[in-house]
Write a protein that holds these residues in place. Structure first.
Motif, PDB file in Angstrom:
ATOM      1  N   PHE A 170      10.162  11.437  -4.763  1.00  0.00           N
ATOM      2  CA  PHE A 170      11.223  10.501  -4.384  1.00  0.00           C
ATOM      3  C   PHE A 170      12.318  11.174  -3.569  1.00  0.00           C
ATOM      4  CE2 PHE A 170       9.932   7.643  -8.076  1.00  0.00           C
ATOM      5  CZ  PHE A 170       9.378   6.685  -7.240  1.00  0.00           C
ATOM      6  N   SER A 171      12.521  12.444  -3.784  1.00  0.00           N
ATOM      7  CA  SER A 171      13.548  13.144  -2.996  1.00  0.00           C
ATOM      8  C   SER A 171      13.139  13.293  -1.540  1.00  0.00           C
ATOM      9  CB  SER A 171      13.817  14.527  -3.608  1.00  0.00           C
ATOM     10  OG  SER A 171      12.672  15.371  -3.463  1.00  0.00           O
ATOM     11  N   VAL A 172      11.845  13.398  -1.268  1.00  0.00           N
ATOM     12  CA  VAL A 172      11.410  13.543   0.123  1.00  0.00           C
ATOM     13  C   VAL A 172      11.186  12.194   0.790  1.00  0.00           C
ATOM     14  CG1 VAL A 172      10.332  15.781  -0.347  1.00  0.00           C
ATOM     15  CG2 VAL A 172       8.953  13.704  -0.498  1.00  0.00           C
ATOM     16  N   MET A 173      11.001  11.137  -0.005  1.00  0.00           N
ATOM     17  CA  MET A 173      10.753   9.833   0.609  1.00  0.00           C
ATOM     18  C   MET A 173      11.986   9.304   1.329  1.00  0.00           C
ATOM     19  SD  MET A 173       8.392   7.850  -2.204  1.00  0.00           S
ATOM     20  CE  MET A 173       8.470   6.292  -1.348  1.00  0.00           C
ATOM     21  N   PHE A 174      13.158   9.376   0.675  1.00  0.00           N
ATOM     22  CA  PHE A 174      14.376   8.924   1.350  1.00  0.00           C
ATOM     23  C   PHE A 174      14.969  10.127   2.077  1.00  0.00           C
ATOM     24  CE2 PHE A 174      18.712   7.610   2.028  1.00  0.00           C
ATOM     25  CZ  PHE A 174      18.571   6.273   2.362  1.00  0.00           C
ATOM     26  N   TRP A 213      13.045  -4.438   5.679  1.00  0.00           N
ATOM     27  CA  TRP A 213      12.874  -3.466   4.596  1.00  0.00           C
ATOM     28  C   TRP A 213      11.403  -3.145   4.348  1.00  0.00           C
ATOM     29  CZ3 TRP A 213      16.883  -0.774   3.535  1.00  0.00           C
ATOM     30  CH2 TRP A 213      18.156  -1.316   3.691  1.00  0.00           C
ATOM     31  N   SER A 214      10.519  -4.043   4.717  1.00  0.00           N
ATOM     32  CA  SER A 214       9.094  -3.725   4.588  1.00  0.00           C
ATOM     33  C   SER A 214       8.728  -2.542   5.483  1.00  0.00           C
ATOM     34  CB  SER A 214       8.251  -4.947   4.950  1.00  0.00           C
ATOM     35  OG  SER A 214       8.507  -5.361   6.278  1.00  0.00           O
ATOM     36  N   VAL A 215       9.344  -2.469   6.674  1.00  0.00           N
ATOM     37  CA  VAL A 215       9.106  -1.323   7.564  1.00  0.00           C
ATOM     38  C   VAL A 215       9.686  -0.048   6.958  1.00  0.00           C
ATOM     39  CG1 VAL A 215       9.560  -0.397   9.867  1.00  0.00           C
ATOM     40  CG2 VAL A 215       9.041  -2.824   9.585  1.00  0.00           C
ATOM     41  N   VAL A 216      10.843  -0.166   6.333  1.00  0.00           N
ATOM     42  CA  VAL A 216      11.459   1.005   5.704  1.00  0.00           C
ATOM     43  C   VAL A 216      10.543   1.569   4.627  1.00  0.00           C
ATOM     44  CG1 VAL A 216      13.403   1.804   4.309  1.00  0.00           C
ATOM     45  CG2 VAL A 216      13.799   0.236   6.218  1.00  0.00           C
ATOM     46  N   PHE A 217      10.032   0.700   3.761  1.00  0.00           N
ATOM     47  CA  PHE A 217       9.160   1.193   2.691  1.00  0.00           C
ATOM     48  C   PHE A 217       7.806   1.634   3.236  1.00  0.00           C
ATOM     49  CE2 PHE A 217      12.220  -1.123   0.082  1.00  0.00           C
ATOM     50  CZ  PHE A 217      12.382  -0.238  -0.971  1.00  0.00           C
ATOM     51  N   GLY A 264       4.542   6.451   4.184  1.00  0.00           N
ATOM     52  CA  GLY A 264       3.900   7.385   5.108  1.00  0.00           C
ATOM     53  C   GLY A 264       4.418   8.802   4.933  1.00  0.00           C
ATOM     54  N   ILE A 265       5.738   8.929   4.736  1.00  0.00           N
ATOM     55  CA  ILE A 265       6.311  10.260   4.502  1.00  0.00           C
ATOM     56  C   ILE A 265       5.772  10.855   3.213  1.00  0.00           C
ATOM     57  CG2 ILE A 265       8.470  11.476   4.001  1.00  0.00           C
ATOM     58  CD1 ILE A 265       9.869   9.505   5.887  1.00  0.00           C
ATOM     59  N   ALA A 266       5.676  10.034   2.172  1.00  0.00           N
ATOM     60  CA  ALA A 266       5.148  10.531   0.893  1.00  0.00           C
ATOM     61  C   ALA A 266       3.709  10.998   1.032  1.00  0.00           C
ATOM     62  CB  ALA A 266       5.246   9.425  -0.158  1.00  0.00           C
ATOM     63  N   LEU A 267       2.892  10.250   1.772  1.00  0.00           N
ATOM     64  CA  LEU A 267       1.501  10.645   1.962  1.00  0.00           C
ATOM     65  C   LEU A 267       1.416  11.941   2.758  1.00  0.00           C
ATOM     66  CD1 LEU A 267      -1.486  10.029   1.590  1.00  0.00           C
ATOM     67  CD2 LEU A 267      -1.395   8.628   3.660  1.00  0.00           C
ATOM     68  N   GLY A 268       2.249  12.063   3.805  1.00  0.00           N
ATOM     69  CA  GLY A 268       2.243  13.302   4.578  1.00  0.00           C
ATOM     70  C   GLY A 268       2.616  14.509   3.734  1.00  0.00           C
ATOM     71  N   LYS A 269       3.621  14.352   2.890  1.00  0.00           N
ATOM     72  CA  LYS A 269       4.016  15.457   2.018  1.00  0.00           C
ATOM     73  C   LYS A 269       2.934  15.755   0.986  1.00  0.00           C
ATOM     74  CE  LYS A 269       8.094  16.154   3.794  1.00  0.00           C
ATOM     75  NZ  LYS A 269       8.443  17.429   4.476  1.00  0.00           N
ATOM     76  N   THR A 305       0.837  -1.205   0.000  1.00  0.00           N
ATOM     77  CA  THR A 305       0.000   0.000   0.000  1.00  0.00           C
ATOM     78  C   THR A 305       0.870   1.252   0.000  1.00  0.00           C
ATOM     79  OG1 THR A 305      -1.715  -1.188   1.230  1.00  0.00           O
ATOM     80  CG2 THR A 305      -1.841   1.206   1.211  1.00  0.00           C
ATOM     81  N   SER A 306       1.919   1.248   0.799  1.00  0.00           N
ATOM     82  CA  SER A 306       2.813   2.410   0.838  1.00  0.00           C
ATOM     83  C   SER A 306       3.474   2.662  -0.506  1.00  0.00           C
ATOM     84  CB  SER A 306       3.888   2.198   1.906  1.00  0.00           C
ATOM     85  OG  SER A 306       3.315   2.123   3.193  1.00  0.00           O
ATOM     86  N   MET A 307       3.823   1.587  -1.222  1.00  0.00           N
ATOM     87  CA  MET A 307       4.467   1.756  -2.518  1.00  0.00           C
ATOM     88  C   MET A 307       3.498   2.313  -3.561  1.00  0.00           C
ATOM     89  SD  MET A 307       7.607   0.878  -2.115  1.00  0.00           S
ATOM     90  CE  MET A 307       8.206   0.583  -3.772  1.00  0.00           C
TER      91      MET A 307
END
Length: 900
Positions: A514-518, A747-751, A756-761, A481-483
């Protein structure tokens, strides 16, 4: 891998019952441990601890040894008897094989005359396929076989001996009977019958055709008949027949017998000749030598595996019962006796060496190195075949739930589902598929209904609701879902420019998202995983925890508090995913020695889960929700101020939950209500700190120290994400951690965090956050700041109880940021911090966080679950409320004190 699993993986399947009963011995050790503990408690109650009693009433090492050693002796006798039988059979077969090789040497190439002149007339395709296949698999036998075989089949012959010899050569492929087989016996060829037939067919040759009687070990009946037949012939008659045979060989035009010189004493032998007869003979001996080599190697592995089993079970016995039986039993009982004595090992090594020499003689023309390479290759292929078939079948049975310990339990609701009749036929819908369908319908409806002003905000709201449904129901994996989120944000053109407010093009939006996700937060998460992996791999966590628990004594209440403190502390550094699993392993000795139906068992299991949840709020790297909160803060909070708030809050929550469990379970009382419970003391690890452990400890302390004072070092270090690179380089660069450890990170937690960061942004960039802020501000308008804190605390607690803590933070942190920004004095960071801490306190249900899920699956020795749903409702819900109130009161006061 545990030794019990390693034993299954490496054992010969057909010999399984003949191996050491490792699991049964381990269970008996745990029974002895429980009896020891009960006897010690009884002796203290009777004030007679100074008297020696039996195991039922005492705990002396002599008593436990007297009960356990007979079991070891029985296993040893079983293994020794089986080994002796197998060894005698294999050595006998090896002796027979040596005799056959010697007899074949004596026969030489003269027997090839009968083979060449024999009736290989049964020209069926199966026989040709068998010959061609075997030669194609052996490069030493492949040359020239096809052409010679074709010529042989075209030859016409009238000799009566051809059909007889052909049948004999076919029949030698019949399996040789053995009591226990370790591989397919299809290739275990009986050469004796073939050689006997050759001797009967050519008894008149004046060359030696048999081994002297004093060299024959166990000749068969056919061999004895052939020998007597050859002795009955007179020398003169033999020479006459030999001359006739020589004349007929000279007249042959077939290339099967190269020339007379080779048959009458040239340099070429049966093992170096290229004739069809010689190559088939080499092939038959090759197959039998190879099979025997595999069997001897399996028997040698059987000895080594059982010795390891005895050594490990004795080590566990000494550790659990505090005895010292291992050294004495190994050196005085096992090692001087077969099959573990040096003499038995030497016999097996000698047998392998003999087979190697035979293989080099019969197959590789004296090349010992090539023989060793081919034999090892066959051995590896055999082992790989066994493991590929047997091990996979065993794992498949476990996954299907046929072994009683399923690896992946199947959701019964997904198996049954709901069958729906459609125009294209019946479709079975599982619960997860229904949720996916519902989420898709809601998503499409929200996209086409203008529920909010502004197209970008309306589309972003549809993405938010769609992701929330999938996250809350876990219809598909959370990270999947996050992806999907960045793709939806780009395709729906939700992202707007922060300068002009115009929509970004898909290309520009992709680069921005992608710049804000990582972000540095993701690197901080990876650094936390690295520290956790290093602490776990070097056993530092286990050493520290056992030493702390060893100081807790035997009082149930003190042991319970100590275990909760350890679980909370472990969750701070090795995540609240790994910490409860480690703690459940360490308290197994306590759980095994409890009386039946003791309340302390479920109390302890639940306490570990609740404490691990509380530990999830104690440090920034202990859980993803903390990192998401840090990511949303402006400016970010340093570690020192985080600890200033989180540590007192966590400690207070642990103490209050401990009191709640004591009142609820009364764990100090025995089940029958008579007397008080005494807990088995956990012994600390005896090993001292190694150089590697000191290195890991120093790197971790330096890294944590830099994180704590990052604000003051910002001009030099840049950000906490840069500091997180230090343990990655230090541990992977020095070999403390390997590539496989890196691949095992969550890595599933990382993604999930990146999504979550992408959705917040996206919520911020699309303007949706401003719209939500107006709605929330209207709801809390007129309330004091502290009233807002209480309302927000209740909302966060309810949401985090029923869905993942990480997902709750993803959804609620943006709301907290917006609401806090509108409060007097801009208290956005305060409400974000508060939201992050309370997300970890949602622990009222079995599905509320990984620690609860792990605790809900813990079973006692009888296979009964320690906890029920009622345990969580009666204790988990009150514990959640208590922890939330601590955050909303003490935590709020400390946040104001540090200037938030």
């Amino acid at each position: 891998m545990k030794f019990s699993s390693s034993l299954k993986f490496n054992a010969v399947v057909e010999w399984w019952d003949e191996y050491i009963a490792y699991d049964a011995l381990k269970k008996y050790i745990y029974q002895l441990e429980k009896q020891q503990h009960d006897a010690l408690v009884q002796s203290r109650d009777l004030e007679a601890a100074n008297e020696r009693t039996s195991l039922v009433g005492g705990s002396s090492s002599q008593d436990t040894d007297a009960l356990f050693q007979p079991l070891l002796d029985a296993e040893f006798r079983k293994i020794s008897s089986f080994y002796s039988m197998q060894e005698s059979e294999l050595l006998e077969e090896l002796s027979e094989l040596e005799v056959l090789v010697k007899e074949q040497d004596d026969l030489g190439l003269i027997a090839g005359r009968l083979y060449a002149d024999g009736e290989w007339e049964e020209d069926d395709e199966d026989e040709d396929d068998w010959q061609s296949t075997e030669r194609s698999q052996d490069p030493l036998l492949a040359n020239g076989s096809t052409a010679n075989g074709s010529k042989r089949r075209r030859r016409a012959s009238t000799s009566a001996g051809r059909a007889s010899l052909a049948n004999q050569m076919k029949e030698v492929a019949s399996p040789r009977t053995r009591r226990v087989s370790i591989s397919s016996t299809e290739d275990n060829v009986d050469l004796e019958a073939s050689l006997a037939s050759l001797r009967q067919s050519a008894p008149t040759v004046a060359f030696p055709t048999s081994v002297p009687e004093d060299e024959e070990l166990s000749p068969g009946p056919s061999h004895r008949r052939a020998t007597s037949a050859s002795r009955s012939k007179s020398p003169g008659k033999a020479r006459t027949i030999a001359n006739k045979l020589r004349d007929s060989i000279v007249s042959l035009t077939s290339p099967l017998v190269p020339n007379l010189e080779h048959l009458s004493g040239g340099n070429e032998t049966i093992w170096t000749s290229r004739s069809n007869y010689a190559m088939d003979t080499q092939l038959l001996f090759k197959r039998r030598i190879t099979n025997l080599y595999v069997q001897v190697s399996a028997l040698r592995s059987y000895v080594e595996l059982n010795y390891s089993g005895f050594r490990k079970i004795l080590k566990k016995y000494d550790k659990v019962t505090e005895n010292s039986l291992q050294s004495r039993y190994l050196h005085e009982v096992l090692e001087p006796s077969p099959p573990f004595d040096q003499t038995s090992r030497t016999r097996l090594s000698t047998a392998q060496s003999t087979l190697l020499l035979l293989y080099s003689k019969c197959v590789t023309r004296g090349d010992v190195a090539a023989a060793q390479r081919f034999l090892k290759l066959n051995l590896r292929e055999h082992i790989a075949w066994e493991r590929d078939t047997v091990w996979r079948q065993m794992i498949g049975r476990e996954r299907r739930g046929e072994s009683g310990t399923p690896l992946a339990p199947v959701d019964p609701t997904d198996e049954k589902g709901l069958e729906v009749r459609t125009p294209v036929g019946r479709v079975r819908l599982s619960r997860k598929r229904l949720w996916i369908f519902l989420a898709a319908v809601v998503f499409v409806v929200l996209l086409n209904v203008q529920s909010l002003s502004g197209e970008e905000a309306n589309r972003c709201f549809a993405v938010l609701v769609f992701a929330t449904i999938l996250w809350a129901t876990e219809a598909i994996p959370l990270f999947v879902t996050s992806m999907m989120i960045p793709a939806l944000l780009v395709w729906l053109r939700v992202i707007r420019s922060s300068d002009t407010g115009e929509r970004l093009s898909p290309a520009d939006a992709t680069k921005w998202i992608f710049s804000v996700m990582f972000s540095p937060t993701i690197m901080l998460l990876i650094g936390g995983f690295t520290i956790a992996a290093a602490l776990s791999k070097t056993s530092i966590d286990r050493v520290l925890i056992t030493r702390v628990l060893s100081l807790a004594g035997t009082r149930p209440s003190i042991v319970l508090l100590a275990v909760m403190g350890v679980a909370c502390f472990a969750s701070m550094w090795i995540s609240n995913v790994a910490a409860p699993t480690l703690c459940f392993t360490l308290v197994r000795p306590i759980l095994r020695t409890l009386p039946p139906k003791s309340a302390f068992g479920p109390c302890l299991v639940l306490a570990i889960a609740l404490a691990a949840n509380i530990g999830g709020q104690s440090s920034p790297i202990s859980s993803p929700q903390n990192l998401i909160a840090l990511q949303a803060m402006d400016p970010p909070l340093d570690w020192a101020r985080w600890f200033a708030v989180a540590l007192p809050v966590s400690a207070t929550s642990i103490v209050l939950i401990w009191l709640l469990l004591l009142v609820s379970y009364r764990p100090a009382r025995l089940p029958n209500g008579e007397g008080s419970l005494e807990i088995k003391n956990i012994r600390p690890a005896r090993e001292g700190f190694t150089g590697k452990q000191w290195w890991v400890s120093i790197v971790c302390l330096v890294t944590i120290g830099l994180w704590c004072f990052e604000r003051g070092l910002e001009d030099w270090v840049g950000d906490m994400g840069i500091i997180a690179i230090i343990p990655v380089v230090a541990f992977f660069g020095t070999g403390v951690l390997k590539k496989d450890d890196f691949e095992q990170f969550l890595w599933s937690v990382v993604f999930l965090a990146m999504g979550g960061i992408a959705l917040g942004k996206g919520v911020t960039s699309s303007g949706l956050l401003d719209k939500m802020g107006f709605v929330v501000r209207d709801l809390v308008e007129g309330l004091s700041p502290y009233a807002v804190v209480l309302v927000l605390s209740g909302v966060v607690l309810v949401v985090s109880t029923f869905i993942s803590h990480t997902i709750a933070s993803v959804l609620l942190v943006p709301i907290a940021s917006e609401v806090g920004g509108k409060l007097p004095g801009n208290q956005a960071n305060l409400l974000i911090f508060l939201t992050g801490l309370i997300c970890s306190t949602g622990m009222g249900m079995p599905v509320s966080g990984f620690p609860n899920q792990t605790a809900a699956t813990q079973e006692d020795e009888m296979g009964q679950l320690y906890l029920t749903n009622m345990d969580f409702l009666k204790n988990g819900v009150p514990a959640s409320v208590i922890a939330t109130l601590v955050v909303a009161t003490l935590g709020y006061a400390l946040m104001l004190a540090i200037g938030l």
